[in-house]
Write an enzyme that holds these catalytic residues in place. Structure first.
Site, PDB file in Angstrom:
ATOM      1  N   ASP A 161      34.428  34.126  44.616  1.00  0.00           N
ATOM      2  CA  ASP A 161      35.489  33.829  43.675  1.00  0.00           C
ATOM      3  C   ASP A 161      35.291  32.655  42.594  1.00  0.00           C
ATOM      4  OD1 ASP A 161      37.701  35.384  43.631  1.00  0.00           O
ATOM      5  OD2 ASP A 161      38.778  34.776  45.449  1.00  0.00           O
ATOM      6  N   GLU A 210      42.876  32.063  37.967  1.00  0.00           N
ATOM      7  CA  GLU A 210      43.215  32.206  39.552  1.00  0.00           C
ATOM      8  C   GLU A 210      42.919  31.009  40.462  1.00  0.00           C
ATOM      9  OE1 GLU A 210      42.772  35.922  41.721  1.00  0.00           O
ATOM     10  OE2 GLU A 210      44.320  35.203  43.049  1.00  0.00           O
ATOM     11  N   ASP A 240      39.218  40.445  41.398  1.00  0.00           N
ATOM     12  CA  ASP A 240      40.460  41.077  41.408  1.00  0.00           C
ATOM     13  C   ASP A 240      40.280  42.019  42.626  1.00  0.00           C
ATOM     14  OD1 ASP A 240      43.220  41.912  40.969  1.00  0.00           O
ATOM     15  OD2 ASP A 240      42.214  43.497  39.777  1.00  0.00           O
ATOM     16  N   THR A 243      40.201  41.194  46.141  1.00  0.00           N
ATOM     17  CA  THR A 243      39.305  40.563  47.408  1.00  0.00           C
ATOM     18  C   THR A 243      39.168  41.345  48.589  1.00  0.00           C
ATOM     19  OG1 THR A 243      41.318  38.944  47.816  1.00  0.00           O
ATOM     20  CG2 THR A 243      39.616  38.371  46.492  1.00  0.00           C
TER      21      THR A 243
HETATM   22  N1  LIG Z   1      50.960  40.632  49.171  1.00  0.00           N
HETATM   23  C1  LIG Z   1      50.555  41.191  47.787  1.00  0.00           C
HETATM   24  N2  LIG Z   1      51.273  42.238  47.226  1.00  0.00           N
HETATM   25  C2  LIG Z   1      50.651  42.590  46.034  1.00  0.00           C
HETATM   26  N3  LIG Z   1      49.707  42.266  45.430  1.00  0.00           N
HETATM   27  C3  LIG Z   1      48.959  41.325  46.099  1.00  0.00           C
HETATM   28  C4  LIG Z   1      49.291  40.767  47.316  1.00  0.00           C
HETATM   29  N4  LIG Z   1      48.218  40.051  47.954  1.00  0.00           N
HETATM   30  C5  LIG Z   1      47.419  39.935  46.624  1.00  0.00           C
HETATM   31  N5  LIG Z   1      47.675  40.911  45.863  1.00  0.00           N
HETATM   32  C6  LIG Z   1      46.925  41.241  44.588  1.00  0.00           C
HETATM   33  O1  LIG Z   1      46.987  42.515  44.102  1.00  0.00           O
HETATM   34  C7  LIG Z   1      45.742  42.806  43.602  1.00  0.00           C
HETATM   35  C8  LIG Z   1      45.215  43.948  44.163  1.00  0.00           C
HETATM   36  O2  LIG Z   1      46.227  45.017  44.003  1.00  0.00           O
HETATM   37  P1  LIG Z   1      45.485  46.489  44.687  1.00  0.00           P
HETATM   38  O3  LIG Z   1      45.804  46.482  46.054  1.00  0.00           O
HETATM   39  O4  LIG Z   1      46.408  47.427  43.769  1.00  0.00           O
HETATM   40  O5  LIG Z   1      44.011  46.542  44.496  1.00  0.00           O
HETATM   41  C9  LIG Z   1      44.951  41.728  43.520  1.00  0.00           C
HETATM   42  O6  LIG Z   1      45.137  41.139  42.446  1.00  0.00           O
HETATM   43  C10 LIG Z   1      45.431  40.928  44.543  1.00  0.00           C
HETATM   44  O7  LIG Z   1      45.059  39.597  44.655  1.00  0.00           O
HETATM   45  P2  LIG Z   1      43.348  39.379  44.495  1.00  0.00           P
HETATM   46  O8  LIG Z   1      43.122  39.437  43.138  1.00  0.00           O
HETATM   47  O9  LIG Z   1      43.422  37.835  45.023  1.00  0.00           O
HETATM   48  O10 LIG Z   1      42.770  40.112  45.508  1.00  0.00           O
HETATM   49 MG   LIG Z   2      43.803  39.818  41.381  1.00  0.00          MG
END
Ligand SMILES: Nc1ncnc2c1ncn2[C@@H]1O[C@H](COP(=O)(O)O)[C@@H](O)[C@H]1OP(=O)(O)O
Ligand SMILES: [Mg+2]
Length: 461
Positions: free
Chosen positions: A157, A181, A246, A248
Site C-alpha cells: 500500500d 489513502e 483498492d 486490500t
Molecule cells: N466496511 C467497509 N464497507 C464498505 N467498503 C469498505 C469497507 N472497508 C473497506 N472498504 C473499501 O471498499 C472498497 C472495496 O470494495 P469492494 O468490496 O467492492 O471491492 C475498498 O476501497 C475498500 O477499502 P480498501 O481500498 O482499503 O480495500
Molecule cells: Mg479503496
C-alpha cells in the site's frame, strides 16, 4: 528473522558510496525530456540523488531498453524483505525491465487537453502495479494471508503510493496536490522501524529494477513522500486522487485489486486510470470473475470528452471500449463486492429480483468492477455499504470516469451525481449504482423500492 536480498544489499552499498561521493554541485541530467532537476529540487521532494546510482541506473536503462521486447510478462521484482517462513517458500527469479513504452492512443494525442497528465498517470499506476504484483506473489506463495499478518499488504500500500507520487512529481505538468489513502502516522510510531525499512528497500529496489529514474529514497524521504498524499482536495484547483491498493481484501486473497488514480480539476473528475493486475484482458462475462483468455493485467484509462480505453499492463495497443447496450434486465448481470461486509448482498439480491435480473451476482473486489462494466462484461454495478460507512473519493474517482466515458451512468441511490468536490469523502449516505442509459430508469426505481421496503422492515423490529 529477515533475509536481505542481494538487490537490497546492492542498493545499500550504492547508498553508502553515494553518500561518500555526493557532491553538492552535481546536476542531475538523466530525467525525462522537458524536465531539469537539480539537488534543490531533490531536497524539496525528500529525495537523495547519488552520482554512482545515477551512472549505474542510466547505463542499465540503455541495456534494458534494447532487450525489452524479449522480456516475458508478468515481470517479477526483488521483493521486500520477507519473514523466514515467506523466504522459505518458492518464488520466481527477479527479472529487470523498464516500463513498457506505451503506444500513443488517440486520447493521448491531438485534442486531449490532459494528454501529458494521462501519460504520466498511466506510467505511475503501471510502476505501482509492478511493486504490488511482486508483493502479492510472495503473499500467495507464502500463505501469509492465512496468518492474519497484514504487514505485506501494508508494505505494498505504502510502496504503491510512494511510486505513484514520485512519477506524478517527475512527469505530470502543473502544481502537485495528492489526495491519497495512506499517511505516515503509523510508520512514525515506535515498533514500525522494520516495516519502514522494508518499504524503503522495496521502493528503492523497484526504482532500480525499472531503471527510468535515478533516485534513492532515504527513510525520511519515504515518510515525507507518503505524506504528499495528505491534500484535502476540494472544489478549486487540481488534485490527484489515489487509492494505492483498492481492494486490500482481494489483494490478500490473491484475487482482484486495482491501483486507482484520477485527476480532479475545479471539482470535476477529468481523468482516470485503473490498473487491474489480475483482471483478464478479455471479457469476464458469465465467468464469475475469471476468463478463459490467457492474458491477465488490464489498464483502463479515460479522459473527459475522449472516451475510455483498455490496454494490457504490458502495453498492447489501447482499444476504445463501451458499456453494453442491453435494455432488458432479463439479459443483464450485475457486479457487486466480493465481501458481504462491504455491500449488503441481501439488499442487492432483492433489487435484482425486482428488476427481473436472472443471472447470479458476479462478485469481485475493487474498482476492477467499474472497468469490467465499462467494457460490457456485465450490465449493472450495485454497492450498498452497511450503515455508518463513509465513502472516500479515491474509491470511486477513477472508476466513475472510466465508466461514464464508456457511456455508462454512475449515481447514488437518491439519483444524484457523485460529487467529488467536497474533500476526502463523498457526501452520500445511500448506495452507489451504475449501469447504461437504457437500464438506469428501471434500476433506480427498483433500488428505491427495495430500500423503502428494507427501511419499513427495520422499523418493525
Ligand atoms: N466496511 C467497509 N464497507 C464498505 N467498503 C469498505 C469497507 N472497508 C473497506 N472498504 C473499501 O471498499 C472498497 C472495496 O470494495 P469492494 O468490496 O467492492 O471491492 C475498498 O476501497 C475498500 O477499502 P480498501 O481500498 O482499503 O480495500
Ligand atoms: Mg479503496
Amino acid at each position: 528473522m529477515y533475509v536481505q536480498t542481494p538487490a537490497g544489499l546492492l542498493v545499500r552499498l550504492i547508498h553508502v558510496i553515494g553518500l561518500i561521493s555526493w557532491a553538492p554541485s552535481c546536476r542531475v541530467s538523466f530525467f525525462p525530456a522537458g524536465h531539469r532537476y537539480n539537488l534543490d529540487m531533490a531536497a524539496r521532494m525528500g529525495l537523495l540523488y547519488h552520482p554512482v546510482l545515477l551512472a549505474s541506473a542510466s547505463s542499465s536503462s540503455r541495456a534494458l531498453a534494447l532487450s525489452r521486447a524479449r522480456l516475458p510478462y508478468p515481470p517479477t521484482f526483488h521483493t521486500y524483505r520477507r519473514s523466514a517462513s515467506a523466504a522459505a517458500s518458492p518464488r520466481l527469479r527477479p527479472c529487470r525491465r523498464l516500463l513498457p513504452a506505451r503506444a500513443m492512443s488517440s486520447s493521448e494525442t491531438a485534442g486531449n487537453p490532459y494528454a501529458a497528465e494521462l501519460a504520466a498517470a498511466k506510467k505511475a499506476v503501471t510502476l505501482a502495479a509492478r511493486l504490488c504484483q511482486a508483493v502479492q506473489q510472495d503473499i500467495v506463495y507464502s500463505g501469509v494471508q492465512s496468518k492474519a499478518d497484514k504487514s505485506p499488504v501494508t508494505v505494498a500500500d505504502y510502496g504503491s503510493q510512494i511510486l505513484v507520487s514520485l512519477v506524478l512529481k517527475m512527469e505530470a505538468p502543473g502544481s502537485f496536490s495528492l489526495v491519497a489513502e495512506e499517511d505516515s502516522e503509523e510508520l512514525r510510531k515506535d515498533g514500525a522501524e522494520e516495516i519502514l525499512e522494508n518499504i524503503t528497500d522495496l521502493v528503492n529496489e523497484t526504482i532500480v529494477d525499472d531503471g527510468s529514474y535515478s533516485i534513492y529514497f532515504s527513510k525520511e524521504g519515504i515518510l515525507s513522500a507518503i505524506d504528499d498524499g495528505k491534500s484535502e482536495g476540494g472544489p478549486s484547483g487540481r488534485h490527484w486522487v489515489l487509492d494505492p491498493i483498492d481492494g486490500t481484501k482481494g489483494f490478500l486473497r490473491g484475487d482482484q485489486y486495482a491501483i486507482a488514480l484520477a485527476l480532479l480539476d475545479e471539482g470535476k473528475i477529468v481523468l482516470g486510470v485503473l490498473a487491474c493486475p489480475n483482471l483478464p484482458l478479455s471479457s469476464i462475462s458469465n465467468l464469475n470473475g475469471s476468463s478463459s483468455g490467457d492474458q491477465v493485467g488490464a489498464l483502463f484509462s479515460a479522459t473527459i470528452g475522449c472516451g475510455t480505453e483498455v490496454e494490457s499492463l504490458d502495453s498492447s495497443p489501447p482499444q476504445k471500449i463501451s458499456v453494453c447496450s442491453i435494455d432488458d434486465p432479463v439479459d443483464a448481470s450485475f457486479f457487486e463486492s466480493y465481501e458481504s461486509a462491504h455491500s449488503m448482498h441481501d439488499l442487492t439480491s432483492s433489487i435484482a429480483k425486482k428488476l427481473g435480473v436472472q443471472a447470479p451476482p458476479v462478485r469481485i473486489d475493487s474498482q476492477a468492477k467499474y472497468g469490467a462494466l465499462a467494457r460490457g462484461d456485465g450490465a449493472i454495478y450495485l454497492r450498498f455499504p452497511h450503515k455508518g460507512y463513509r465513502e472516500k473519493i479515491w474509491d470511486h474517482a477513477a472508476g466513475s470516469i472510466v465508466l461514464t466515458e464508456a457511456g455508462g451512468i454512475v449515481i447514488d441511490a437518491s439519483g444524484n451525481d457523485l460529487d467529488f468536490s467536497k474533500g476526502r469523502f463523498l457526501d452520500l449516505d445511500t448506495g452507489i449504482i451504475a449501469t447504461n442509459k437504457h437500464l438506469m430508469p428501471s434500476l433506480l426505481k427498483a433500488v428505491q423500492e427495495a430500500i423503502k421496503e428494507q427501511n419499513q422492515a427495520a422499523s418493525l423490529l
